[in-house]
Design an enzyme around this catalytic site. Structure first.
Site, PDB file in Angstrom:
ATOM      1  N   ARG A  40      38.462  51.670  38.870  1.00 40.90           N
ATOM      2  CA  ARG A  40      38.948  50.328  38.606  1.00 40.90           C
ATOM      3  C   ARG A  40      37.931  49.563  37.769  1.00 40.90           C
ATOM      4  NH1 ARG A  40      36.995  46.436  41.965  1.00 40.90           N
ATOM      5  NH2 ARG A  40      38.957  45.286  41.942  1.00 40.90           N
ATOM      6  N   LEU A  41      38.378  48.449  37.243  1.00 39.97           N
ATOM      7  CA  LEU A  41      37.502  47.526  36.534  1.00 39.97           C
ATOM      8  C   LEU A  41      38.040  46.141  36.834  1.00 39.97           C
ATOM      9  CD1 LEU A  41      35.105  47.268  34.560  1.00 39.97           C
ATOM     10  CD2 LEU A  41      36.748  47.344  32.680  1.00 39.97           C
ATOM     11  N   ASP A  42      37.174  45.245  37.259  1.00 40.23           N
ATOM     12  CA  ASP A  42      37.614  43.935  37.727  1.00 40.23           C
ATOM     13  C   ASP A  42      38.458  43.203  36.689  1.00 40.23           C
ATOM     14  OD1 ASP A  42      36.362  44.187  40.193  1.00 40.23           O
ATOM     15  OD2 ASP A  42      34.494  43.298  39.483  1.00 40.23           O
ATOM     16  N   TYR A  43      39.358  42.380  37.182  1.00 38.06           N
ATOM     17  CA  TYR A  43      40.254  41.579  36.342  1.00 38.06           C
ATOM     18  C   TYR A  43      39.478  40.788  35.300  1.00 38.06           C
ATOM     19  CZ  TYR A  43      43.901  38.037  35.401  1.00 38.06           C
ATOM     20  OH  TYR A  43      44.817  37.203  34.812  1.00 38.06           O
ATOM     21  N   SER A  45      36.479  41.472  34.110  1.00 41.15           N
ATOM     22  CA  SER A  45      35.522  42.302  33.373  1.00 41.15           C
ATOM     23  C   SER A  45      36.224  42.940  32.184  1.00 41.15           C
ATOM     24  CB  SER A  45      34.928  43.388  34.267  1.00 41.15           C
ATOM     25  OG  SER A  45      34.175  42.810  35.328  1.00 41.15           O
TER      26      SER A  45
END
Length: 202
Positions: A40-43, A45
């Protein structure tokens, strides 16, 4: 051969294909059935997100036990010094335990796109850029680490995961590769690069 999508995720995009709240998702950019995010990759980021149609590759990319290095370009508030960098490298104590050893270095501002929206920068307070390479993945870990050493994160771009990077990709662009599942580490995988897809946001 498995399919791997190398995507430069823009700011404020969810790393999923659907959202009941109407926020931007991967479906706004990637028109490739059957692939799913590996990790995942933060919203809030930006940067590299890998997607694949192969479960073994997905696990090897996303699971910390395989220790694939993930490098981030991080803009922090303040002029970060050697002492803070060494603390990041040694490991800092977070509320879910100490972080593993990492690599941290001061870098020149990278030549990247303007962020939309721009960062909230306080007047008369300088900023610094660092490259931070982690070998684990916790929720909002980079932001928590830089805050723990006194330098809040203003902007976070994931540059690379293992041998893959965002080189040649603008935000919202992706390229497709065909890879063999690695035997031991992902760096041993064989890749056949494909052209960059400039898929327009719908």
């Amino acid at each position: 051969m498995a399919t791997l999508v190398v995507f430069n995720k823009p700011m404020n995009v969810l790393t999923q294909f659907n959202d009941s709240q109407g926020r931007d998702t991967l479906s706004n950019y990637i028109d490739k059935p059957g692939v799913y995010a590996a990790g995942r990759l933060d919203y809030d980021s930006e940067g590299l997100l890998l997607l694949t149609d192969d479960g073994a590759i997905q696990a090897r990319i996303s699971q910390p036990k395989f220790k694939l290095p993930k490098t981030y370009w991080v803009q922090v508030e303040g002029v970060i010094g050697e002492a803070a960098l060494r603390r990041l490298e040694k490991g800092v104590m977070l509320n879910d335990g100490p972080t593993r050893p990492a690599h941290a270095s001061l870098i020149s501002p990278p030549e990247v796109w303007e962020r939309d929206p721009p960062i909230r920068q306080r007047k008369n307070i300088p900023t610094s850029w660092i490259a931070l390479t982690l070998f684990e993945g916790r929720n909002r870990q980079v932001r928590r680490m830089t805050a723990a050493v006194g330098f809040p994160t203003l902007r976070l771009i994931r540059y690379s995961i293992g041998p893959w990077s965002i080189n040649g990709l603008q935000p919202g662009e992706w390229r497709e590769e065909h890879v063999h599942a690695p035997q031991k580490t992902q760096t041993s995988s064989r890749r056949r690069p494909q052209k960059v897809v400039r898929f327009k946001k719908r």
